[in-house]
Design a protein around this motif. Sequence first.
Motif, PDB file in Angstrom:
ATOM      1  N   ALA A  54       0.985  -1.037  -0.074  1.00  0.00           N
ATOM      2  CA  ALA A  54       0.067   0.026   0.141  1.00  0.00           C
ATOM      3  C   ALA A  54       0.773   1.150  -0.054  1.00  0.00           C
ATOM      4  O   ALA A  54       0.513   2.260  -0.674  1.00  0.00           O
ATOM      5  N   ASP A  55       2.052   1.287   0.658  1.00  0.00           N
ATOM      6  CA  ASP A  55       2.894   2.281   0.648  1.00  0.00           C
ATOM      7  C   ASP A  55       3.614   2.743  -0.740  1.00  0.00           C
ATOM      8  O   ASP A  55       3.766   3.730  -0.833  1.00  0.00           O
ATOM      9  N   VAL A  56       4.018   1.488  -1.178  1.00  0.00           N
ATOM     10  CA  VAL A  56       4.556   1.455  -2.673  1.00  0.00           C
ATOM     11  C   VAL A  56       3.646   2.348  -3.522  1.00  0.00           C
ATOM     12  O   VAL A  56       3.725   3.164  -4.376  1.00  0.00           O
ATOM     13  N   LEU A  57       2.377   1.745  -3.449  1.00  0.00           N
ATOM     14  CA  LEU A  57       1.333   2.491  -4.286  1.00  0.00           C
ATOM     15  C   LEU A  57       0.877   3.966  -4.026  1.00  0.00           C
ATOM     16  O   LEU A  57       0.884   4.870  -4.873  1.00  0.00           O
ATOM     17  N   ARG A  58       0.940   4.340  -2.911  1.00  0.00           N
ATOM     18  CA  ARG A  58       1.064   5.708  -2.234  1.00  0.00           C
ATOM     19  C   ARG A  58       2.069   6.400  -2.824  1.00  0.00           C
ATOM     20  O   ARG A  58       1.866   7.835  -3.215  1.00  0.00           O
ATOM     21  N   HIS A  59       3.224   5.902  -2.828  1.00  0.00           N
ATOM     22  CA  HIS A  59       4.359   6.560  -3.595  1.00  0.00           C
ATOM     23  C   HIS A  59       4.201   6.809  -4.756  1.00  0.00           C
ATOM     24  O   HIS A  59       4.873   8.005  -5.470  1.00  0.00           O
ATOM     25  N   THR A  60       3.622   6.078  -5.768  1.00  0.00           N
ATOM     26  CA  THR A  60       3.264   6.329  -7.287  1.00  0.00           C
ATOM     27  C   THR A  60       2.014   7.586  -7.378  1.00  0.00           C
ATOM     28  O   THR A  60       1.916   7.779  -8.545  1.00  0.00           O
ATOM     29  N   GLY A  61       1.525   7.778  -6.328  1.00  0.00           N
ATOM     30  CA  GLY A  61       0.417   9.103  -6.139  1.00  0.00           C
ATOM     31  C   GLY A  61      -1.057   8.488  -6.233  1.00  0.00           C
ATOM     32  O   GLY A  61      -2.100   9.164  -6.047  1.00  0.00           O
ATOM     33  N   LEU A  80       3.374   8.253 -10.723  1.00  0.00           N
ATOM     34  CA  LEU A  80       4.951   8.455 -10.583  1.00  0.00           C
ATOM     35  C   LEU A  80       5.588   7.163 -10.867  1.00  0.00           C
ATOM     36  O   LEU A  80       5.231   6.135 -10.026  1.00  0.00           O
ATOM     37  N   PRO A  81       6.530   6.746 -11.911  1.00  0.00           N
ATOM     38  CA  PRO A  81       6.863   5.550 -12.157  1.00  0.00           C
ATOM     39  C   PRO A  81       8.042   5.050 -11.322  1.00  0.00           C
ATOM     40  O   PRO A  81       8.964   4.687 -11.843  1.00  0.00           O
ATOM     41  N   VAL A  82       8.030   5.191  -9.961  1.00  0.00           N
ATOM     42  CA  VAL A  82       9.080   5.121  -9.146  1.00  0.00           C
ATOM     43  C   VAL A  82       8.695   4.306  -7.758  1.00  0.00           C
ATOM     44  O   VAL A  82       7.661   4.602  -7.482  1.00  0.00           O
ATOM     45  N   THR A  83       9.545   3.237  -7.607  1.00  0.00           N
ATOM     46  CA  THR A  83       9.299   2.720  -6.086  1.00  0.00           C
ATOM     47  C   THR A  83      10.513   2.819  -5.286  1.00  0.00           C
ATOM     48  O   THR A  83      11.747   2.568  -5.768  1.00  0.00           O
ATOM     49  N   PRO A  84      10.374   3.362  -4.367  1.00  0.00           N
ATOM     50  CA  PRO A  84      11.650   3.879  -3.252  1.00  0.00           C
ATOM     51  C   PRO A  84      12.293   2.602  -2.584  1.00  0.00           C
ATOM     52  O   PRO A  84      11.500   1.519  -2.251  1.00  0.00           O
ATOM     53  N   ILE A  85      13.464   2.534  -2.548  1.00  0.00           N
ATOM     54  CA  ILE A  85      14.463   1.701  -1.898  1.00  0.00           C
ATOM     55  C   ILE A  85      13.986   1.465  -0.481  1.00  0.00           C
ATOM     56  O   ILE A  85      14.147   0.090  -0.240  1.00  0.00           O
ATOM     57  N   GLU A  86      13.443   2.259   0.284  1.00  0.00           N
ATOM     58  CA  GLU A  86      13.243   1.915   1.796  1.00  0.00           C
ATOM     59  C   GLU A  86      11.927   1.033   1.787  1.00  0.00           C
ATOM     60  O   GLU A  86      11.838   0.395   2.896  1.00  0.00           O
ATOM     61  N   LEU A  98       7.133  -3.558 -11.919  1.00  0.00           N
ATOM     62  CA  LEU A  98       7.982  -3.168 -13.257  1.00  0.00           C
ATOM     63  C   LEU A  98       7.108  -3.164 -14.507  1.00  0.00           C
ATOM     64  O   LEU A  98       6.967  -2.290 -15.165  1.00  0.00           O
ATOM     65  N   GLY A  99       6.419  -4.341 -14.703  1.00  0.00           N
ATOM     66  CA  GLY A  99       5.607  -4.589 -16.071  1.00  0.00           C
ATOM     67  C   GLY A  99       4.431  -3.500 -16.042  1.00  0.00           C
ATOM     68  O   GLY A  99       4.386  -2.784 -17.093  1.00  0.00           O
ATOM     69  N   PRO A 100       3.577  -3.491 -15.061  1.00  0.00           N
ATOM     70  CA  PRO A 100       2.492  -2.463 -15.247  1.00  0.00           C
ATOM     71  C   PRO A 100       3.050  -0.944 -15.288  1.00  0.00           C
ATOM     72  O   PRO A 100       2.274  -0.070 -16.096  1.00  0.00           O
ATOM     73  N   LEU A 101       4.061  -0.633 -14.727  1.00  0.00           N
ATOM     74  CA  LEU A 101       4.602   0.895 -14.919  1.00  0.00           C
ATOM     75  C   LEU A 101       5.148   1.219 -16.226  1.00  0.00           C
ATOM     76  O   LEU A 101       5.109   1.877 -16.890  1.00  0.00           O
ATOM     77  N   LEU A 102       5.788  -0.007 -16.959  1.00  0.00           N
ATOM     78  CA  LEU A 102       6.432   0.225 -18.066  1.00  0.00           C
ATOM     79  C   LEU A 102       4.995   0.128 -19.195  1.00  0.00           C
ATOM     80  O   LEU A 102       5.283   1.071 -20.027  1.00  0.00           O
ATOM     81  N   ALA A 103       4.132  -0.639 -18.815  1.00  0.00           N
ATOM     82  CA  ALA A 103       3.042  -0.528 -19.857  1.00  0.00           C
ATOM     83  C   ALA A 103       2.262   0.534 -19.777  1.00  0.00           C
ATOM     84  O   ALA A 103       1.647   1.130 -20.614  1.00  0.00           O
ATOM     85  N   LEU A 139      21.231  -0.376 -15.017  1.00  0.00           N
ATOM     86  CA  LEU A 139      21.296  -0.329 -13.445  1.00  0.00           C
ATOM     87  C   LEU A 139      21.907   0.803 -13.154  1.00  0.00           C
ATOM     88  O   LEU A 139      23.301   1.243 -13.436  1.00  0.00           O
ATOM     89  N   VAL A 140      21.433   1.953 -12.437  1.00  0.00           N
ATOM     90  CA  VAL A 140      21.793   3.094 -11.988  1.00  0.00           C
ATOM     91  C   VAL A 140      21.746   3.324 -10.438  1.00  0.00           C
ATOM     92  O   VAL A 140      20.599   3.384  -9.928  1.00  0.00           O
ATOM     93  N   HIS A 141      22.827   3.292  -9.759  1.00  0.00           N
ATOM     94  CA  HIS A 141      23.125   3.339  -8.470  1.00  0.00           C
ATOM     95  C   HIS A 141      22.260   2.345  -7.487  1.00  0.00           C
ATOM     96  O   HIS A 141      21.386   3.147  -6.658  1.00  0.00           O
ATOM     97  N   GLY A 142      22.194   1.194  -8.038  1.00  0.00           N
ATOM     98  CA  GLY A 142      21.219   0.357  -7.162  1.00  0.00           C
ATOM     99  C   GLY A 142      19.772   0.399  -7.563  1.00  0.00           C
ATOM    100  O   GLY A 142      19.026  -0.197  -7.090  1.00  0.00           O
ATOM    101  N   GLU A 143      19.464   1.274  -8.736  1.00  0.00           N
ATOM    102  CA  GLU A 143      18.264   1.251  -9.008  1.00  0.00           C
ATOM    103  C   GLU A 143      18.045   0.792 -10.649  1.00  0.00           C
ATOM    104  O   GLU A 143      18.824   1.166 -11.451  1.00  0.00           O
TER     105      GLU A 143
END
Length: 417
Positions: A54-61, A80-86, A98-103, A139-143
């Motif tokens: 739920a927190d991952v989804l909230r981070h995307t807006g 927002l197509p980003v999921t935070p490392i924490e 990954l799949g749904p954000l790319l799509a 892969l960019v800085h662990g992302e």
Amino acid sequence: MPTIVVEGGHALSGNIRVRGAKNAVLKEMVAALLAPGRHRLTNVPRILDVDLMADVLRHTGCTVEFGDHELVTVVPDEVLPVTPIELVRKMRASIVALGPLLARCGEARIAMPGGDDLGARPIEWHLDGLERMGAEFELVHGELVGRVDGRLKGAEVELPFPSVGATENLLLAGVLAEGRTTVVNAAREPEICDLIDLLNAMGARITGAGTALVTIEGVESLHPVEHEVIPDRLEAGTYAVAAAITGGEVTVTDCHPAHLRMELRKLEDSGCEVERGEDWLRVGGPERPAAVDFATLPYPGFHTDMHPQMVAYLSVADGVSVITENLYDARFRYVGELARMGAEISVEGPHAVIRGVEQLQGCPVLATDIRAGAALVIAGLRAEGVTEVGDVTHIDRGYEDFARRLASLGAVVERRD
């Protein structure tokens, strides 16, 4: 550190209802990203991993609200197509974003996933399949950064192994891709079928659910729906084993026994009496189980996530059991904790030999992952004296109120935070 304290020697009895499947609901939450609007899931377990997703989804807006075992997600027109490392480092299932954000967005930035440390579980199969559909990754800085020029393109993807996660990512990407996507050697798990049911209700065109060949005809857009999450076969199996090890009799309701064919067969082989209905099962445990052998395999084989619970049960069996773990190379990390309780288990490579003992001894132990934690509590139900299982936040990731629900069946158990 939160603990669960168990006093052994009390047979379980009564009825217990199964909640929605952890391994279905997390992916169905992510599927909401494919369509703006209000999505509603029912039969949602209140577990830690659902809170994390739920927190991952909230981070995307998205807006995410919980009700009584239901979850409502409102997805904005732009996410927002980003999921935070924490958040991602705590839960491996987040890779399926990954799949749904790319799509949906044409790009995705996903921190490399964490979750239970069960050894090598590479994501190359996810990436190889998505690359065949036109995505590019770096892969960019662990992302992990993924991009696609325009829409994803349908492709034939043959998986080297029926990976659940890779199958899910390809499904979630393929529904909005241009043209036909075919997944060869797809995973056949009931949770995959439930995800396909949800996606088809949203307007997707997917055939082949429950088979090794899944075909996805891409569509222009999807719409929100309401969906009831499939029952958790692993929770049902865990309570079945808990009944068995105590020599008790427990009826598990709101479940699908057909999804536990191999696991229930092995319980019968060990001396349990098992009855099955369409949406319930009843297990009566023996005074002492007989030794049985098993090997973990993709569905419909013996589920790797039932392996630790079954090993705890067989640790008090009459005879020698041999098990083979074919999926996760570090699954046996919990064996040392069972040995502290008096279990006699030797491990060599993917094999474990369990020489059953008459009695386990209660002592302090540590949960190393979700299912190992449940297995140690199960062992404590049979052990002499008191067992204190530490680091039970692992258990919280997959089981709702585990100690209280066991206590409702007659276990002498409490959680201490």
